[in-house]
Scaffold this active site. Structure first.
Site, PDB file in Angstrom:
ATOM      1  CB  SER A   1      -0.962  -0.040   1.194  1.00  0.00           C
ATOM      2  OG  SER A   1      -2.007   0.891   1.062  1.00  0.00           O
TER       3      SER A   1
ATOM      4  CG  ASP B   1      -4.263  -1.690   0.960  1.00  0.00           C
ATOM      5  OD1 ASP B   1      -3.435  -2.397   1.560  1.00  0.00           O
ATOM      6  OD2 ASP B   1      -4.220  -0.445   0.958  1.00  0.00           O
TER       7      ASP B   1
END
Length: 284
Positions: free
Chosen positions: A41, A155
């Site tokens: 991320s 993510d």
């Protein structure tokens, strides 16, 4: 004596990941060689920006971001896949990372994402850097996922927010992991041996202030932090780094990018505290 090369692991954490900038800058200032970066991320984004040599420019851009700028970058989708399309934000980001091939970077690099269509963790270590980061940073319910062939990427923090297990090692390297989702009890902690079980914190302890509004974004923030912390602690026990730099998750919310200066200062405090331990282990 020889100096060990650094294998750097950068966690996700939304805006808190801006603290990674201070850690990288401090290591470079000391003359240490960062040979390999693995990120999830925001960690994948900061690591990628560094790998293409645009970290200083990206930092300067972040320091100019305010609430108005963030609002202008939000392109609401109002779909079941996510609140924000992300096109405006990622077009801004693309001006910094450029769409280079990962295998052409001067630093060994990979980014972790999760394919929800096939229920699998995916590590991007080749191909488009921009595509890898876009996949890794697609926070569920916030950003629309990335569709690639038969895969649907969100993510990487869903499964591996501190991707030590995906690190590409070099002989005699020093593994430094930076976790920006640390506990609330101390502003900054660092340890290479002891890992606190941050999953013990309840929703009540995370929402500390009585006058703090529990809105949609607060709930997403709290849920993601609790979930990723629990999994990160499990993975840390299996794959302990040489150095763990643990930065309090209370330094900022995951969407508070307008607090870049404060977050960088948290990162500076963290690396200053960790440096004696790094210096003690950097030589072999």
């Amino acid at each position: 004596m020889q100096q060990r090369e650094i294998t750097l692991i950068l966690s996700g954490g939304g805006a808190r990941g801006i603290a990674h900038i201070a850690v990288i800058e401090a290591l470079l200032k000391k003359g240490y060689v960062i040979r390999s970066i693995s990120g999830t991320s925001m960690g994948a984004l900061i690591g990628g920006v560094y790998a293409v040599g645009k970290l200083e420019e990206f930092k300067e851009w972040l320091l100019k971001v305010n609430k108005q700028k963030i609002f202008k970058l939000i392109d609401f989708s109002f779909s079941s896949q996510g609140l924000v399309k992300g096109d405006r934000i990622f077009n801004e980001i693309k001006s910094f990372i450029t769409d280079v091939a990962i295998e052409q970077l001067p630093v060994v690099y990979n980014a972790t994402a999760f394919d929800i269509a096939n229920n699998r963790e995916v590590v991007f270590d080749s191909g488009s850097l921009f595509q890898a980061i876009r996949a890794s940073i697609s926070i569920p319910t916030i950003f629309t996922p990335v569709l690639l062939n038969d895969a649907v990427f969100v993510d990487g923090g869903v499964v591996n927010n501190l991707p030590i297990s995906n690190a590409i090692r070099t002989p005699n390297d020093l593994v430094i992991a930076v976790n920006v989702n640390g506990g609330l009890s101390e502003e900054v902690t660092t340890s290479s041996k002891i890992f606190k079980n941050n999953s013990q914190y309840s929703l009540k302890s995370l929402i500390k202030s009585k006058d703090r509004k529990i809105n949609y974004f607060t709930l997403i923030n709290t849920t993601l932090v609790t979930m990723t912390n629990h999994m990160s602690n499990v993975l840390l026990e299996k794959n302990p780094p040489d150095i763990l730099i643990d930065i309090s998750r209370d330094c900022a919310g995951i969407f508070e990018f307008y607090r870049a200066q404060e977050i960088i200062e948290f990162g500076e405090k963290a690396i200053i505290k960790a440096m004696p331990e790094i210096e003690a282990k950097i030589l072999f």
